[in-house]
Scaffold this active site. Structure first.
Site, PDB file in Angstrom:
ATOM      1  N   GLY A 157      -9.622  -3.728  -3.152  1.00 20.71           N
ATOM      2  CA  GLY A 157      -9.702  -5.191  -3.087  1.00 20.71           C
ATOM      3  C   GLY A 157     -10.806  -5.824  -3.899  1.00 20.71           C
ATOM      4  CG  HIS A 214      -0.587  -2.615 -15.364  1.00 22.47           C
ATOM      5  ND1 HIS A 214      -0.135  -1.837 -14.309  1.00 22.47           N
ATOM      6  CD2 HIS A 214      -0.533  -1.819 -16.459  1.00 22.47           C
ATOM      7  CE1 HIS A 214       0.167  -0.637 -14.759  1.00 22.47           C
ATOM      8  NE2 HIS A 214      -0.060  -0.594 -16.053  1.00 22.47           N
TER       9      HIS A 214
HETATM   10  C1  GRF Z   1      -6.989  -2.337 -10.431  1.00 14.91           C
HETATM   11  O1  GRF Z   1      -7.333  -1.534 -11.507  1.00 14.91           O
HETATM   12  C2  GRF Z   1      -5.665  -3.003 -10.662  1.00 14.91           C
HETATM   13  O2  GRF Z   1      -5.458  -3.382 -11.979  1.00 14.91           O
HETATM   14  C3  GRF Z   1      -4.724  -1.897 -10.299  1.00 14.91           C
HETATM   15  O3  GRF Z   1      -5.296  -1.295  -9.166  1.00 14.91           O
HETATM   16  C4  GRF Z   1      -6.701  -1.505  -9.181  1.00 14.91           C
HETATM   17  C5  GRF Z   1      -7.033  -2.219  -7.921  1.00 14.91           C
HETATM   18  O4  GRF Z   1      -8.391  -2.402  -7.759  1.00 14.91           O
HETATM   19  N1  GRF Z   1      -3.374  -2.345 -10.153  1.00 14.91           N
HETATM   20  P1  GRF Z   1      -8.929  -3.325  -6.601  1.00 14.91           P
HETATM   21  O5  GRF Z   1      -8.179  -2.956  -5.328  1.00 14.91           O
HETATM   22  O6  GRF Z   1      -8.700  -4.751  -6.985  1.00 14.91           O
HETATM   23  O7  GRF Z   1     -10.388  -2.979  -6.488  1.00 14.91           O
END
Ligand code: GRF
Length: 192
Positions: free
Chosen positions: A20, A114
Site C-alpha cells: 500500500g 504498473h
Molecule cells: C507496485 O510496484 C505497483 O506498481 C505494482 O505492485 C506494487 C505495489 O506496491 N502493481 P504498493 O502496494 O503500492 O507498495
C-alpha cells in the site's frame, strides 16, 4: 474539463492487495491544495494487505472483499461504489483482474499503475524479467484499465536507467520511488 475545487473533487477509491505504499502516497496527494481527488474508500481482496493500516491511520473507510466468486463480488462492489458516490478508481498493487462487466458497469474512470514500461512486461515479475533480459532501462506506467491485463491506453510513463549492479529487489525499490511521483502526475494530467 471544468476545474475542480475543494467542493467538487472526484470521490476516489483505491484498490490494494499488499503493502500500500502507492495508496499512502495517493492519500498524501489528496491532501495537497491542487489535488483533484479525495480518497473516500479503500478496497482490498485480502484482510492481510499491510496497506490497510493507512485506512486506519488516515481515517478512510475500508472494505475487504474475497474474490472467490468474482461475479458476485464485483456486483457488490459496484453497489457499494454507487452508494458512496465514487467516480474514480485507482488500482495500486491490486492483484485481481476486473471483468469487462465491472468496467462497463462503473460510471467513471479506472486507472492502474504498473511497474514496467508497458507494453513491455505485462503481468507479474516485471523487475526480474528486466534484469534477466539485461534491459538498459526500466520504469513504470499509469494507464487506463480495460478487461485486457495491463493493456489500456497509456497516460504517463517514467523511464529510469538500470544499473549493472541492480537486482530485481534494488530495481523494484528504484521504480517504486518513481511510481510515487508518476501516479499523482498522471492523475493531474487526466483530471486538470
Ligand atoms: C507496485 O510496484 C505497483 O506498481 C505494482 O505492485 C506494487 C505495489 O506496491 N502493481 P504498493 O502496494 O503500492 O507498495
Amino acid at each position: 474539463m471544468e476545474k475542480l475545487t475543494g467542493l467538487n473533487k472526484l470521490k476516489t477509491v483505491v484498490f490494494i492487495s499488499g503493502t500500500g505504499s502507492n495508496f499512502k502516497n495517493l492519500i498524501e496527494f489528496a491532501k495537497i491544495k491542487k489535488t483533484p481527488i479525495s480518497i473516500n474508500l479503500v478496497i482490498s481482496d485480502t484482510s492481510k494487505a499491510k496497506g490497510l493500516k493507512y485506512a486506519d491511520q488516515f481515517n478512510i473507510k475500508k472494505k475487504i472483499f474475497n474474490f472467490q466468486n468474482n461475479k458476485d463480488t464485483e456486483k457488490h462492489i459496484l453497489i457499494l461504489l454507487k452508494k458512496e458516490k465514487i467516480n474514480f478508481i485507482c488500482l495500486a498493487g491490486f492483484m485481481k483482474i476486473l471483468s469487462k462487466n465491472f468496467i462497463k458497469g462503473f460510471d467513471g474512470k479506472i486507472i492502474n499503475i504498473h511497474p514496467s514500461l508497458l507494453p513491455k512486461y505485462k503481468g507479474l515479475n516485471t523487475h526480474y524479467r528486466a534484469i534477466i533480459n539485461k534491459d538498459k532501462f526500466a520504469g513504470c506506467t499509469v494507464h487506463y484499465v480495460t478487461e485486457k491485463l495491463d493493456s489500456g491506453k497509456v497516460i504517463m510513463q517514467k523511464k529510469i536507467k538500470v544499473a549493472i549492479k541492480d537486482n530485481p529487489t534494488s530495481l523494484a525499490k528504484k521504480v517504486l520511488k518513481q511510481e510515487h511521483k508518476l501516479y499523482p502526475a498522471a492523475i493531474l494530467k487526466i483530471l486538470n
